[in-house]
Scaffold this motif. Structure first.
Motif, PDB file in Angstrom:
ATOM      1  N   VAL A  86       1.697  -1.918  -3.731  1.00  0.00           N
ATOM      2  CA  VAL A  86       1.313  -0.656  -4.382  1.00  0.00           C
ATOM      3  C   VAL A  86       0.785  -0.984  -5.780  1.00  0.00           C
ATOM      4  CG1 VAL A  86       2.124   1.583  -5.208  1.00  0.00           C
ATOM      5  CG2 VAL A  86       2.980   0.659  -3.033  1.00  0.00           C
TER       6      VAL A  86
ATOM      7  N   LYS B  96      -0.972   0.996  -7.915  1.00  0.00           N
ATOM      8  CA  LYS B  96      -1.231   2.083  -8.869  1.00  0.00           C
ATOM      9  C   LYS B  96      -0.784   1.654 -10.263  1.00  0.00           C
ATOM     10  CE  LYS B  96       3.184   4.345  -7.876  1.00  0.00           C
ATOM     11  NZ  LYS B  96       3.891   5.331  -7.059  1.00  0.00           N
TER      12      LYS B  96
ATOM     13  N   ILE C  75      -1.675   6.586  -0.726  1.00  0.00           N
ATOM     14  CA  ILE C  75      -0.272   7.019  -0.556  1.00  0.00           C
ATOM     15  C   ILE C  75       0.103   8.204  -1.442  1.00  0.00           C
ATOM     16  CG2 ILE C  75       0.546   4.719   0.170  1.00  0.00           C
ATOM     17  CD1 ILE C  75       1.579   4.305  -2.710  1.00  0.00           C
TER      18      ILE C  75
ATOM     19  N   MET D 253       5.412   8.696   7.785  1.00  0.00           N
ATOM     20  CA  MET D 253       5.773   8.167   6.476  1.00  0.00           C
ATOM     21  C   MET D 253       6.867   9.049   5.896  1.00  0.00           C
ATOM     22  SD  MET D 253       5.459   8.414   2.930  1.00  0.00           S
ATOM     23  CE  MET D 253       4.061   8.533   1.824  1.00  0.00           C
TER      24      MET D 253
ATOM     25  N   ILE E  55       9.818   9.403   2.438  1.00  0.00           N
ATOM     26  CA  ILE E  55      10.455   8.941   1.194  1.00  0.00           C
ATOM     27  C   ILE E  55      11.764   9.719   1.077  1.00  0.00           C
ATOM     28  CG2 ILE E  55      10.248   8.741  -1.317  1.00  0.00           C
ATOM     29  CD1 ILE E  55       7.204   9.137  -0.980  1.00  0.00           C
TER      30      ILE E  55
ATOM     31  N   MET F   6      10.419   1.440  -0.360  1.00  0.00           N
ATOM     32  CA  MET F   6       9.812   1.146  -1.644  1.00  0.00           C
ATOM     33  C   MET F   6      10.680   0.066  -2.301  1.00  0.00           C
ATOM     34  SD  MET F   6       8.977   5.201  -2.377  1.00  0.00           S
ATOM     35  CE  MET F   6       8.766   5.015  -4.129  1.00  0.00           C
ATOM     36  N   SER F   7      10.385  -0.264  -3.565  1.00  0.00           N
ATOM     37  CA  SER F   7      11.098  -1.387  -4.188  1.00  0.00           C
ATOM     38  C   SER F   7      12.621  -1.251  -4.110  1.00  0.00           C
ATOM     39  CB  SER F   7      10.677  -1.531  -5.652  1.00  0.00           C
ATOM     40  OG  SER F   7       9.337  -1.933  -5.724  1.00  0.00           O
TER      41      SER F   7
ATOM     42  N   ARG G 239       6.060  -0.284   1.290  1.00  0.00           N
ATOM     43  CA  ARG G 239       5.114  -0.053   0.188  1.00  0.00           C
ATOM     44  C   ARG G 239       5.796  -0.449  -1.119  1.00  0.00           C
ATOM     45  NH1 ARG G 239       6.224   4.660   2.711  1.00  0.00           N
ATOM     46  NH2 ARG G 239       7.092   5.325   0.721  1.00  0.00           N
ATOM     47  N   LEU G 240       5.454  -1.633  -1.619  1.00  0.00           N
ATOM     48  CA  LEU G 240       6.182  -2.176  -2.763  1.00  0.00           C
ATOM     49  C   LEU G 240       5.301  -2.292  -4.002  1.00  0.00           C
ATOM     50  CD1 LEU G 240       8.191  -5.037  -0.995  1.00  0.00           C
ATOM     51  CD2 LEU G 240       8.788  -2.623  -1.247  1.00  0.00           C
ATOM     52  N   GLY G 241       5.783  -1.677  -5.089  1.00  0.00           N
ATOM     53  CA  GLY G 241       5.062  -1.741  -6.355  1.00  0.00           C
ATOM     54  C   GLY G 241       5.834  -2.543  -7.388  1.00  0.00           C
ATOM     55  N   THR G 242       6.818  -1.878  -8.010  1.00  0.00           N
ATOM     56  CA  THR G 242       7.564  -2.464  -9.121  1.00  0.00           C
ATOM     57  C   THR G 242       8.085  -3.864  -8.848  1.00  0.00           C
ATOM     58  OG1 THR G 242       8.331  -0.198  -9.425  1.00  0.00           O
ATOM     59  CG2 THR G 242       9.339  -1.868 -10.806  1.00  0.00           C
TER      60      THR G 242
ATOM     61  N   ARG H 169       5.930  -0.101 -14.268  1.00  0.00           N
ATOM     62  CA  ARG H 169       4.631   0.494 -14.581  1.00  0.00           C
ATOM     63  C   ARG H 169       4.632   1.169 -15.950  1.00  0.00           C
ATOM     64  NH1 ARG H 169       5.111   1.348  -8.997  1.00  0.00           N
ATOM     65  NH2 ARG H 169       6.343   3.193  -9.366  1.00  0.00           N
TER      66      ARG H 169
HETATM   67  C1  LIG Z   1       4.720   4.436  -6.284  1.00  0.00           C
HETATM   68  C2  LIG Z   1       4.943   4.509  -4.819  1.00  0.00           C
HETATM   69  C3  LIG Z   1       5.490   3.418  -4.121  1.00  0.00           C
HETATM   70  C4  LIG Z   1       5.954   2.141  -4.786  1.00  0.00           C
HETATM   71  O1  LIG Z   1       7.090   2.398  -5.546  1.00  0.00           O
HETATM   72  P1  LIG Z   1       7.942   1.190  -6.188  1.00  0.00           P
HETATM   73  O2  LIG Z   1       9.274   1.807  -6.418  1.00  0.00           O
HETATM   74  O3  LIG Z   1       7.243   0.819  -7.449  1.00  0.00           O
HETATM   75  O4  LIG Z   1       7.972   0.093  -5.204  1.00  0.00           O
HETATM   76  C5  LIG Z   1       5.622   3.537  -2.747  1.00  0.00           C
HETATM   77  N1  LIG Z   1       5.261   4.663  -2.098  1.00  0.00           N
HETATM   78  C6  LIG Z   1       4.751   5.736  -2.734  1.00  0.00           C
HETATM   79  C7  LIG Z   1       4.381   6.930  -1.951  1.00  0.00           C
HETATM   80  C8  LIG Z   1       4.585   5.700  -4.118  1.00  0.00           C
HETATM   81  O5  LIG Z   1       4.089   6.765  -4.743  1.00  0.00           O
END
Ligand SMILES: *Cc1c(COP(=O)(O)O)cnc(C)c1O
Length: 222
Positions: free
Chosen positions: A25, A27, A71, A153, A155, A196-197, A212-215, A221
């Protein structure tokens, strides 16, 4: 975090079953960091804003084998851009949007892969179908032949403990199975986009096919 993006990718990748797709991810992450992740083998990147994504995609045109995933919450007026820029949309969160995407896909001659975003538990802070709403909308969704509906999907709401989060992910898998068993002509339920993370290990335990991994890859961020 002191380790490099590539070290983090290697370590997380090795902890995931090979069947699970790791989506980075990106963003609020600069194009240069995307390049680092790309060098470490990542080919799937996710963004949550059309505008922000467009400039990075332009900057990264020399990396043609990236698959871009959308996403974020998608407004109707951005739907056309979303389809043009993203072969995957994980956040199709209501029937009206699905209908609009289907029409646009037909006009543009494309067939985007999409996930239906579902709220397994009520959550006023998120968009998405409730379970009963989704089940009621399936006959209509099944007629949107220009969309390749690939799965669900979800969350989890914030504030849940690990067993509660795991339960949400398990319920999502069971919902997908139930929908699959209804044998729709068009809707497929091959994919579970969840994790996610903070919770991807639980998601993988529950059968996620895409995390879906960002942090955890790119750092905070801010
Ligand atoms: C930002 C986001 C992520 C990633 O989140 P992290 O906690 O940074 O891994 C995954 N899915 C969606 C829908 C997001 O908005």
């Amino acid at each position: 975090m002191n380790s490099s993006i590539s070290e983090r990718i290697v370590s997380i990748r090795s902890s995931l079953p090979t069947s699970v797709k790791l989506i980075a991810v990106s963003k609020q992450v600069p194009a240069q960091a995307i390049r680092s992740a790309y060098s470490a083998g990542i080919r799937d990147f996710a963004e949550s804003r059309i505008q922000e994504a467009a400039s990075k995609q332009a900057e990264l045109q020399d990396l043609p084998d990236i698959t871009w995933h959308f996403i974020g919450h998608l407004q109707s007026n951005k739907a056309k851009k979303a389809i043009e820029q993203f072969p995957w949309i994980h956040s199709v969160d209501n029937l009206k949007l699905a209908q609009r995407l289907d029409q646009l896909a037909q006009q543009l001659g494309v067939s985007p892969q999409v996930c239906l975003q579902v709220k397994i538990l009520p959550d006023p802070n998120k968009s998405g179908w409730s379970v009963p709403e989704l089940l009621a909308d399936l006959p209509t969704l099944d007629q949107y032949k220009n969309l390749q509906i690939q799965g669900l999907m979800t969350i989890p709401p914030s504030g849940l403990n690990d067993p509660e989060i795991l339960n949400v992910f398990n319920l999502n898998r069971e919902l997908a199975k139930k929908i699959q068993e209804q044998n729709w002509s068009h809707i497929k339920m091959q994919h579970l986009s969840m994790g996610m993370s903070g919770d991807y290990e639980l998601a993988v335990q529950a059968g996620a096919t895409m995390v879906r991994l960002g942090t955890i890859l790119f750092g905070d961020r801010s």
